[in-house]
Design an enzyme around this catalytic site. Structure first.
Site, mmCIF file in Angstrom:
data_model
loop_
_atom_site.group_PDB
_atom_site.id
_atom_site.type_symbol
_atom_site.label_atom_id
_atom_site.label_comp_id
_atom_site.label_asym_id
_atom_site.label_seq_id
_atom_site.Cartn_x
_atom_site.Cartn_y
_atom_site.Cartn_z
ATOM 1 N N ASP A 140 0.815 -1.205 0.000
ATOM 2 C CA ASP A 140 0.000 0.000 0.000
ATOM 3 C C ASP A 140 0.859 1.270 0.000
ATOM 4 O OD1 ASP A 140 -2.882 1.290 0.805
ATOM 5 O OD2 ASP A 140 -1.259 2.255 1.907
ATOM 6 N N SER A 168 -5.122 2.533 -0.195
ATOM 7 C CA SER A 168 -5.055 1.861 -1.501
ATOM 8 C C SER A 168 -5.532 0.417 -1.387
ATOM 9 C CB SER A 168 -3.625 1.903 -2.055
ATOM 10 O OG SER A 168 -3.176 3.234 -2.204
ATOM 11 N N ASP A 169 -5.189 -0.240 -0.295
ATOM 12 C CA ASP A 169 -5.685 -1.599 -0.040
ATOM 13 C C ASP A 169 -7.205 -1.597 0.116
ATOM 14 O OD1 ASP A 169 -3.495 -3.358 -0.104
ATOM 15 O OD2 ASP A 169 -2.858 -2.769 1.892
ATOM 16 N N VAL A 170 -7.704 -0.654 0.907
ATOM 17 C CA VAL A 170 -9.144 -0.597 1.165
ATOM 18 C C VAL A 170 -9.915 -0.354 -0.133
ATOM 19 C CG1 VAL A 170 -10.969 0.701 2.326
ATOM 20 C CG2 VAL A 170 -8.859 0.143 3.560
ATOM 21 N N GLY A 173 -9.928 -3.413 -2.285
ATOM 22 C CA GLY A 173 -10.894 -4.384 -1.778
ATOM 23 C C GLY A 173 -12.305 -4.054 -2.227
#
Length: 394
Positions: A140, A168-170, A173
């Protein structure tokens, strides 16, 4: 009442955050999610702490409820055979191995379609399956740097700054979840599965929204503006007598009411009538407003601003936000039963569905908690299960 995705079975081969966050949402919506982990340490986030609660890391707990925990050695032939059985009964497989890893194990999308013709495979990676960076790991922090997000975050005079969560991960997802739901809908009327290629880099570029559009339309490279907005004034942090608050004046009529409220006649002059003109006099406007706001407390200003329809809000810390009356009224902090952790609290779901409400039916699973149960459902005997444990296949 069954959840909206009741009857959908997800094989979750992901770890860390983007993938687990996606599958948690699907689990919250009623899908059956089997979280497949390595037999040694499992999901890396199990060790990401402190804080730990009864041996479970807070990081792991945040993204893994409503799943069954299953351990599997994908390097063993027995492990691969078991995965084939899982896939044969599944609707969706989601994975975030380095691009090419799953194919080397014999589970590329084409391989999976031979097991289950209409399978949906969602693959998450740092940079996607094409491009010069496709083989690089996707962290991220690196994505925030390379996507341009850090270049617009923080004060202009200081270093570029990352966002305080792995945003960025969220976002990845969430995009993955959307892709899966769209693919399930497509399969409903076509009978076809498909492969979904999602990258953190693409997701974060898409999430630059108006900032990216500003550049594409003007050619001007956006700069860090701290707590200021590039297109709107006033839209920033101000100090009251006892702390800070945000005021976000979104249109000219709001600004007129705001100027009347703070009793600053200069702001009613023609020079400041439109947002475009206010952008040219940002510093002067800021100082005039700040001189007025320092005279009252945050709560006093909030009441007055709310009464006059001026968007505003105090800057809460995490404790204040989660304990706020608004968060409590929206069930955004949940009490979850857990075999070892007393009073486990998790952040609730923002999805409020009237007919199929979100339920937390499973705590974040212990490492391999449901392995024997799932193996039995796949048709393996207790003696076979014990033998595979000894062989380190499960």
């Amino acid at each position: 009442m069954p959840g909206a995705l009741h009857g959908i079975k997800i094989i979750d081969l992901t770890r860390v955050l983007a993938g687990p966050f996606c599958t948690m949402i699907l689990g919250d919506l009623g899908a059956e999610v089997i979280k497949v982990e390595s037999i040694d340490r499992g999901d890396e986030t199990r060790g990401w702490g402190p804080p730990f609660v009864e041996g479970e890391s807070a990081y792991y707990l945040c993204a893994n409820r409503n799943k069954q925990g299953f351990t599997l050695n994908l390097k063993s032939e027995q492990g691969k055979e078991i995965l084939k059985k899982l896939i044969s009964e599944a609707d969706v497989v989601i994975q975030n191995f380095k691009p090419g890893t799953l194919a080397k194990l014999g589970f590329a999308y084409d391989d999976m379609t031979k097991i289950k013709e209409d399978i949906i495979l969602a693959s998450i990676s740092g940079f996607g399956s094409q491009g010069p960076n496709s083989n690089l790991p996707g962290y991220d922090y690196i994505i925030q740097a390379m996507s341009g997000l850090m270049s617009i975050t923080g004060e202009k005079e200081l270093q570029p700054t990352k966002v305080g969560v792995a945003i960025s991960d969220v976002l990845t997802g969430l995009f993955t979840c959307i892709g899966i739901l769209a693919s399930l809908h497509h399969r409903n009327y076509s009978g076809e599965g498909q492969e979904i290629d999602i990258s953190l880099f693409d997701s974060q570029l898409a999430a630059l929204v108006n900032v990216a559009s500003n550049y594409l339309c003007s050619g001007n490279i956006p700069e860090r503006m701290g707590n200021y907005h590039p297109n709107i004034v006033p839209y920033q942090v101000f100090s009251a007598s006892d702390g800070e608050l945000v005021i976000a004046v979104g249109n000219d009529e709001q600004f007129r009411r705001f100027a009347l409220l703070i009793e600053e006649p200069i702001l009613l002059e023609e020079t400041f009538k439109t947002n475009s003109s206010r952008l040219q006099h940002r510093k002067q406007i800021e100082q005039l407003i700040q001189n007025k706001l320092i005279s009252k407390s945050k709560s006093e200003w909030k009441e007055l601003l709310n009464q006059n329809g001026i968007p505003n809000g105090p800057i809460y810390n995490i404790s204040e936000a989660l304990q706020s009356e608004q968060a409590q009224s929206r069930n955004m902090v949940l009490d979850v039963n857990h075999p070892f952790i007393k009073n486990l609290k998790l952040v609730g779901s923002p999805l409020k569905l009237s007919k199929t409400p979100i339920e937390v039916l499973r705590h974040p699973p212990l490492h391999g908690e449901h392995t024997e149960e799932i193996m039995s459902k796949l048709g393996y005997s207790q003696s076979e299960i014990e033998e595979m444990k000894l062989n380190h296949s499960i």
